[in-house]
Design an enzyme around this catalytic site. Structure first.
Site, PDB file in Angstrom:
ATOM      1  N   HIS A 310       0.852  -1.184   0.000  1.00 15.58           N
ATOM      2  CA  HIS A 310       0.000   0.000   0.000  1.00 15.58           C
ATOM      3  C   HIS A 310       0.884   1.228   0.000  1.00 15.58           C
ATOM      4  O   HIS A 310       1.936   1.228   0.628  1.00 15.58           O
ATOM      5  CB  HIS A 310      -0.924   0.018   1.229  1.00 15.58           C
ATOM      6  CG  HIS A 310      -2.071   0.941   1.058  1.00 15.58           C
ATOM      7  ND1 HIS A 310      -1.982   2.286   1.320  1.00 15.58           N
ATOM      8  CD2 HIS A 310      -3.327   0.728   0.594  1.00 15.58           C
ATOM      9  CE1 HIS A 310      -3.142   2.848   1.037  1.00 15.58           C
ATOM     10  NE2 HIS A 310      -3.963   1.939   0.594  1.00 15.58           N
ATOM     11  N   ASP A 367      -8.106  -4.903  -0.159  1.00 17.22           N
ATOM     12  CA  ASP A 367      -8.634  -5.545  -1.368  1.00 17.22           C
ATOM     13  C   ASP A 367      -8.274  -7.011  -1.476  1.00 17.22           C
ATOM     14  O   ASP A 367      -8.871  -7.742  -2.263  1.00 17.22           O
ATOM     15  CB  ASP A 367      -8.172  -4.782  -2.606  1.00 17.22           C
ATOM     16  CG  ASP A 367      -8.957  -3.501  -2.732  1.00 17.22           C
ATOM     17  OD1 ASP A 367     -10.133  -3.524  -2.345  1.00 17.22           O
ATOM     18  OD2 ASP A 367      -8.395  -2.498  -3.172  1.00 17.22           O
TER      19      ASP A 367
END
Ligand code: ACO
Length: 431
Positions: A310, A367
């Site tokens: 991320h 996700d």
């Protein structure tokens, strides 16, 4: 801006320049370089991907990637996911405070009153091939809403602003469900206003023409949580897009439409689809997770482990922690036994123990797990990113509204030109 007595100095060719520091409420500091070009005679900064650049001041979402903190309007994401529902969170993000019972009821009633989509929109949907990706359909339909609701939003009118917000919150779930139903060959239907916002959305998605829809609390709760976790994430790619499009004073619907397109990419919202496609590819290939781990680490191979890493969370993604629990509850409730999910678990374990991933602080992101839940609910992979868009909608609205109310200037970055210098034009016969 909250200016500090501290300043930052910059020296160029022996000449010193001072720039003030601004401080946020969570003690974040930034160097205010608004005057840089002016005082240095045209020198700018360059920061591809804006890794060090704040584009605005915002009072909506705070996140601390090092410590895995995410708060909407000061409230911890853990509390909101546990104790609030999606519409409450939408209200909080957009208007700044948690609603009272009466405010929430009015908000829901006003949204329901706007949930009708002009029947002619169905003709637009008919023009798309069945194979069209629902993100493309959704962004087109969201833009098309302007044609059916042509009055632009006067941001000085509270009423117009509020109506535009209710309109998009009412119509967007219908459009999302229709994008799905078109692909699935199902009639384009409306929902049931007696249901909650999320339950109604699930009904619009899954009601079969000949059968009744039965609510499942575990599924409604899991989707509610997923939408809350996705509802805002400060100045990410799609949100920055919404703000920059809106900064030209483009309307709310088209700014959201632009955000949908930005979200579509596999490095952003499209990652949830990419995760399941990757897991399916690993399964098709015989299920050897080690082989794919090696590919992800091989710098000559463009393959990346989707759902890992991320831009801002470098220790853990707090949303991933919450949703992992929810994924377990849904899988247990539905009694799902899916080899792709076993691959996901194996991959997660290996990556968490692998030095390459540990060194680069690459952890499963939200996700990685959201795709797993969607798959277990029977939602096709192409619909994963539209589901994300539905969740992100309140965040986009809140950020658009904040940007317009603050009367921010039009977004217009600079560049460092590296192309040809002046060249004399050659007529076509002499090239
Ligand atoms: N698999 C393998 N290696 C990776 C991965 C990955 N998923 N992510 C990052 N790396 C490596 C890079 O190759 C780089 O290695 P190097 O330092 O040896 O060159 C290092 O980790 C840093 O990577 P960057 O790309 O510089 O990190 P950045 O912060 O720019 O990117 C991103 C973050 C785009 C999310 C990246 O981790 C990625 O591509 N992940 C996979 C896609 C994904 O899951 N996206 C969803 C994000 S969450 C969301 O949008 C809601």
């Amino acid at each position: 801006m909250n200016y500090m007595s501290r300043t930052a100095s910059l020296e160029i060719d022996g000449k010193k320049y001072e720039f003030p520091l601004v401080k946020g409420t969570e003690n974040e500091y930034a160097i205010d370089i608004k005057t840089l070009r002016g005082v240095t005679n045209g020198i700018t900064t360059i920061d591809p991907g804006y890794k060090n650049t704040g584009s605005c001041e915002s009072a909506i979402t705070f996140l601390n990637g090092e410590e895995g903190v995410l708060r909407y309007r000061g409230y911890a994401i853990e509390d909101l996911a546990e104790k609030a529902d999606f519409l409450e969170v939408a209200y909080l993000l957009i208007f700044g405070e948690l609603p009272t019972k009466e405010e929430l009821e009015k908000f829901h009633t006003d949204i329901k009153a706007q949930s009708h989509v002009d029947e002619d929109v169905k003709k637009i949907i008919d023009g798309f091939p069945k194979s069209a990706h629902p993100m493309g359909v959704l962004s087109s339909l969201t833009s098309a809403l302007v044609a059916f609701n042509p009055s632009s939003v006067n941001v000085d009118s509270e009423e117009e602003m509020y109506n535009a917000i209710c309109r998009i919150l009412g119509k967007f779930p219908v459009l999302t469900a229709w994008a799905y139903r078109k692909r699935a060959g199902l009639p384009l239907d409306y929902g049931d206003d007696s249901l909650g916002y999320v339950d109604n959305f699930l009904k619009m998605m899954f009601k079969k023409p000949s059968g009744e829809y039965t609510s499942n609390k575990v599924i409604v709760d899991a989707l509610d949580k997923l939408l809350i976790l996705h509802a805002d994430h400060e100045q990410n790619c799609s949100t920055s897009t919404v703000r920059i499009v809106g900064s030209s004073q483009a309307g709310l619907f088209v700014s959201i439409s632009a955000g949908i397109n930005a979200l579509w990419g596999p490095l952003h919202g499209g990652a949830n689809q990419a995760v399941i496609e990757m897991l399916e590819a690993i399964k098709e290939d015989g299920g050897d997770t080690k082989k794919f781990m090696a590919k992800a680490k091989d710098k000559s191979d463009p393959f990346r482990l989707m759902g890992f890493g991320h831009r801002v969370y470098k220790n853990f993604d707090p949303r991933a922690k919450i949703i992992k629990k929810s994924a377990d509850a849904v899988l247990e409730d539905l009694g799902v036994d899916d080899p792709v999910l076993d691959i996901a678990k194996g991959l997660e374990k290996e990556a968490l123990e692998d030095q390459y991933f540990v060194d680069r602080r690459l952890y499963p992101n939200v996700d990685f797990y959201s795709g797993i839940i969607y798959r277990s609910l029977g939602i096709p992979v192409e619909m994963f990113t539209p589901m994300f868009a539905l969740g992100r909608l309140p965040g986009w609205i809140a950020q658009w509204r904040e940007m317009r109310l603050r009367k921010e200037p039009i977004g217009r970055p600079r560049q460092v030109y590296i192309g040809e210098t002046y060249r004399e034009f050659k007529p076509i016969g002499k090239r």
